[in-house]
Design a protein around this motif. Sequence first.
Motif, PDB file in Angstrom:
ATOM      1  N   THR A  39      19.061 113.151  73.600  1.00  0.00           N
ATOM      2  CA  THR A  39      19.574 112.745  74.917  1.00  0.00           C
ATOM      3  C   THR A  39      18.475 112.372  75.906  1.00  0.00           C
ATOM      4  O   THR A  39      18.746 111.676  76.886  1.00  0.00           O
ATOM      5  N   ALA A  40      17.255 112.869  75.685  1.00  0.00           N
ATOM      6  CA  ALA A  40      16.143 112.698  76.652  1.00  0.00           C
ATOM      7  C   ALA A  40      16.489 113.336  77.993  1.00  0.00           C
ATOM      8  O   ALA A  40      15.980 112.920  79.036  1.00  0.00           O
ATOM      9  N   GLN A  41      17.370 114.330  77.955  1.00  0.00           N
ATOM     10  CA  GLN A  41      17.689 115.109  79.157  1.00  0.00           C
ATOM     11  C   GLN A  41      17.455 116.575  78.834  1.00  0.00           C
ATOM     12  O   GLN A  41      17.299 116.941  77.670  1.00  0.00           O
ATOM     13  N   ASN A  42      17.455 117.418  79.887  1.00  0.00           N
ATOM     14  CA  ASN A  42      17.115 118.827  79.673  1.00  0.00           C
ATOM     15  C   ASN A  42      18.301 119.745  79.443  1.00  0.00           C
ATOM     16  O   ASN A  42      18.139 120.841  78.912  1.00  0.00           O
ATOM     17  N   PHE A  43      19.483 119.299  79.846  1.00  0.00           N
ATOM     18  CA  PHE A  43      20.657 120.162  79.719  1.00  0.00           C
ATOM     19  C   PHE A  43      21.845 119.374  79.196  1.00  0.00           C
ATOM     20  O   PHE A  43      22.023 118.211  79.536  1.00  0.00           O
ATOM     21  N   CYS A  44      22.651 120.054  78.395  1.00  0.00           N
ATOM     22  CA  CYS A  44      23.857 119.443  77.845  1.00  0.00           C
ATOM     23  C   CYS A  44      24.777 118.965  78.975  1.00  0.00           C
ATOM     24  O   CYS A  44      25.349 117.882  78.905  1.00  0.00           O
ATOM     25  N   ASP A  45      24.894 119.788  80.028  1.00  0.00           N
ATOM     26  CA  ASP A  45      25.752 119.437  81.160  1.00  0.00           C
ATOM     27  C   ASP A  45      25.335 118.117  81.803  1.00  0.00           C
ATOM     28  O   ASP A  45      26.181 117.343  82.244  1.00  0.00           O
ATOM     29  N   SER A  46      24.008 117.875  81.848  1.00  0.00           N
ATOM     30  CA  SER A  46      23.525 116.617  82.439  1.00  0.00           C
ATOM     31  C   SER A  46      24.040 115.436  81.627  1.00  0.00           C
ATOM     32  O   SER A  46      24.413 114.398  82.173  1.00  0.00           O
ATOM     33  N   THR A  47      24.045 115.600  80.300  1.00  0.00           N
ATOM     34  CA  THR A  47      24.491 114.505  79.440  1.00  0.00           C
ATOM     35  C   THR A  47      25.993 114.282  79.571  1.00  0.00           C
ATOM     36  O   THR A  47      26.455 113.142  79.643  1.00  0.00           O
ATOM     37  N   LEU A  48      26.758 115.384  79.614  1.00  0.00           N
ATOM     38  CA  LEU A  48      28.213 115.246  79.792  1.00  0.00           C
ATOM     39  C   LEU A  48      28.495 114.512  81.100  1.00  0.00           C
ATOM     40  O   LEU A  48      29.379 113.654  81.171  1.00  0.00           O
ATOM     41  N   ILE A 102      25.875 117.267  70.960  1.00  0.00           N
ATOM     42  CA  ILE A 102      25.642 118.598  70.380  1.00  0.00           C
ATOM     43  C   ILE A 102      24.655 119.364  71.257  1.00  0.00           C
ATOM     44  O   ILE A 102      23.494 118.977  71.402  1.00  0.00           O
ATOM     45  N   CYS A 103      25.143 120.475  71.855  1.00  0.00           N
ATOM     46  CA  CYS A 103      24.317 121.287  72.762  1.00  0.00           C
ATOM     47  C   CYS A 103      23.379 122.200  71.967  1.00  0.00           C
ATOM     48  O   CYS A 103      23.550 122.383  70.764  1.00  0.00           O
ATOM     49  N   LYS A 104      22.417 122.798  72.672  1.00  0.00           N
ATOM     50  CA  LYS A 104      21.399 123.631  72.010  1.00  0.00           C
ATOM     51  C   LYS A 104      21.986 124.831  71.288  1.00  0.00           C
ATOM     52  O   LYS A 104      21.460 125.293  70.276  1.00  0.00           O
ATOM     53  N   THR A 153      27.236 124.012  70.193  1.00  0.00           N
ATOM     54  CA  THR A 153      28.553 123.524  70.641  1.00  0.00           C
ATOM     55  C   THR A 153      28.612 122.005  70.486  1.00  0.00           C
ATOM     56  O   THR A 153      27.674 121.300  70.854  1.00  0.00           O
ATOM     57  N   VAL A 154      29.733 121.533  69.931  1.00  0.00           N
ATOM     58  CA  VAL A 154      29.903 120.090  69.767  1.00  0.00           C
ATOM     59  C   VAL A 154      30.981 119.613  70.741  1.00  0.00           C
ATOM     60  O   VAL A 154      32.110 120.110  70.709  1.00  0.00           O
ATOM     61  N   HIS A 155      30.631 118.683  71.616  1.00  0.00           N
ATOM     62  CA  HIS A 155      31.619 118.076  72.504  1.00  0.00           C
ATOM     63  C   HIS A 155      32.028 116.726  71.924  1.00  0.00           C
ATOM     64  O   HIS A 155      31.180 115.855  71.742  1.00  0.00           O
ATOM     65  N   HIS A 156      33.309 116.584  71.621  1.00  0.00           N
ATOM     66  CA  HIS A 156      33.831 115.286  71.181  1.00  0.00           C
ATOM     67  C   HIS A 156      34.238 114.535  72.437  1.00  0.00           C
ATOM     68  O   HIS A 156      35.002 115.058  73.238  1.00  0.00           O
ATOM     69  N   MET A 157      33.720 113.320  72.642  1.00  0.00           N
ATOM     70  CA  MET A 157      33.959 112.618  73.907  1.00  0.00           C
ATOM     71  C   MET A 157      34.767 111.340  73.744  1.00  0.00           C
ATOM     72  O   MET A 157      35.205 110.742  74.735  1.00  0.00           O
ATOM     73  N   LEU A 158      34.927 110.882  72.511  1.00  0.00           N
ATOM     74  CA  LEU A 158      35.645 109.607  72.309  1.00  0.00           C
ATOM     75  C   LEU A 158      36.210 109.582  70.892  1.00  0.00           C
ATOM     76  O   LEU A 158      35.533 109.991  69.943  1.00  0.00           O
ATOM     77  N   ASN A 159      37.451 109.108  70.773  1.00  0.00           N
ATOM     78  CA  ASN A 159      38.065 108.932  69.459  1.00  0.00           C
ATOM     79  C   ASN A 159      37.123 108.126  68.556  1.00  0.00           C
ATOM     80  O   ASN A 159      36.575 107.104  68.972  1.00  0.00           O
ATOM     81  N   ASP A 160      36.950 108.577  67.324  1.00  0.00           N
ATOM     82  CA  ASP A 160      36.030 107.911  66.385  1.00  0.00           C
ATOM     83  C   ASP A 160      36.366 106.429  66.186  1.00  0.00           C
ATOM     84  O   ASP A 160      35.509 105.641  65.799  1.00  0.00           O
ATOM     85  N   LEU A 161      37.630 106.068  66.403  1.00  0.00           N
ATOM     86  CA  LEU A 161      38.060 104.695  66.137  1.00  0.00           C
ATOM     87  C   LEU A 161      37.778 103.764  67.312  1.00  0.00           C
ATOM     88  O   LEU A 161      38.000 102.562  67.216  1.00  0.00           O
ATOM     89  N   LEU A 162      37.288 104.330  68.413  1.00  0.00           N
ATOM     90  CA  LEU A 162      36.947 103.496  69.570  1.00  0.00           C
ATOM     91  C   LEU A 162      35.428 103.316  69.659  1.00  0.00           C
ATOM     92  O   LEU A 162      34.662 104.040  69.047  1.00  0.00           O
ATOM     93  N   ARG A 163      35.024 102.329  70.443  1.00  0.00           N
ATOM     94  CA  ARG A 163      33.616 101.893  70.501  1.00  0.00           C
ATOM     95  C   ARG A 163      32.881 102.588  71.648  1.00  0.00           C
ATOM     96  O   ARG A 163      33.184 102.334  72.818  1.00  0.00           O
ATOM     97  N   ALA A 164      31.907 103.430  71.309  1.00  0.00           N
ATOM     98  CA  ALA A 164      31.083 104.070  72.342  1.00  0.00           C
ATOM     99  C   ALA A 164      29.904 103.160  72.673  1.00  0.00           C
ATOM    100  O   ALA A 164      29.526 102.301  71.877  1.00  0.00           O
ATOM    101  N   HIS A 165      29.326 103.370  73.841  1.00  0.00           N
ATOM    102  CA  HIS A 165      28.189 102.545  74.275  1.00  0.00           C
ATOM    103  C   HIS A 165      26.898 103.339  74.116  1.00  0.00           C
ATOM    104  O   HIS A 165      26.398 103.916  75.072  1.00  0.00           O
ATOM    105  N   ILE A 214      22.100 114.445  70.476  1.00  0.00           N
ATOM    106  CA  ILE A 214      21.687 115.843  70.390  1.00  0.00           C
ATOM    107  C   ILE A 214      20.927 116.187  71.671  1.00  0.00           C
ATOM    108  O   ILE A 214      19.995 115.457  72.059  1.00  0.00           O
ATOM    109  N   ASP A 215      21.362 117.276  72.318  1.00  0.00           N
ATOM    110  CA  ASP A 215      20.722 117.708  73.570  1.00  0.00           C
ATOM    111  C   ASP A 215      19.279 118.120  73.286  1.00  0.00           C
ATOM    112  O   ASP A 215      19.025 119.176  72.704  1.00  0.00           O
TER     113      ASP A 215
END
Length: 269
Positions: free
Chosen positions: A76-85, A101-103, A106-118, A140-141
């Motif tokens: 993520t190039a960020q320091n906290f999972c919350d920052s990325t969310l 995926i947090c340190k 914990t795995v946060h699913h943010m988008l249906n696999d069938l849709l296009r993430a950026h 990965i956080d």
Amino acid sequence: MKRILAFGGVIIFLASCAHNKYTSTNKSYKKQVKNYAKLLGEYPIKDSAGLKYADNWVGTTNFSMRRPNFVVIHHTAQNFCDSTLRTFTLPRTAVSAHYVICKDGTVHHMLNDLLRAHHAGVSKWGNATDLNSMSIGIEIDNNGFEPFTEAQMNSLLQLLDRLKKAYNIPQANFIGHADVAPGRKVDPSRYFSWQTLAEKGFGFWFDTTNVEVPPDFNALQALRIVGYNINKPEIAIQSYKIHFVPQDTTRTISDADKKILFDLEKKYQ
Ligand SMILES: [Zn+2]
């Protein structure tokens, strides 16, 4: 603990849970998916490629959703999972991933696999361009200057196993952001163990024992066969090193690299 918020005389009770702060972005997600579902339901379809075939429309009875065929891994190039969310739920950032995926694993699913993430941006791997359209993005956080945690790697391996089986993704198609966007991206960093992934069947690793490299061996062409965009050889070599020879920060091909690439090109063919 409960919080009470008053909006124009209406009192809303919110249970204090980690996801409360995402109530409104979750709503936005649902609304956007609804709009895409509406688009898919158009009958007869308006052709988005601009062709005028609607008059002769005959809907087939046999179809399914398109499925992802690659997995692109990031840090993520960020320091906290919350920052990325937060980053992935702010419209102005215009970036996202299917999974974070947090340190602590914990795995946060943010988008249906069938849709296009950026997540991949301008990208190329082999002849594939627009990796966003054909891949799952996993962030990965990790700030890029620290090891990945054991909990993260365990969660990642479980997730990759599920994705590989669900979508029948080939072993060669588990790659990194740096692989598909050389020069522009360096993630996941040199701390990431692609060897561990390859041992579990995600991506390939090399075996340099008993390798006889022929004198006319073309290492740059081997990089191309593996998948790298070799338009700018130096940065293609840099991305190859991040992935396969992380301890080496040079941008030159050594005899040891020739052995590695001679072996790798056979696996990626
Ligand atoms: Zn990335």
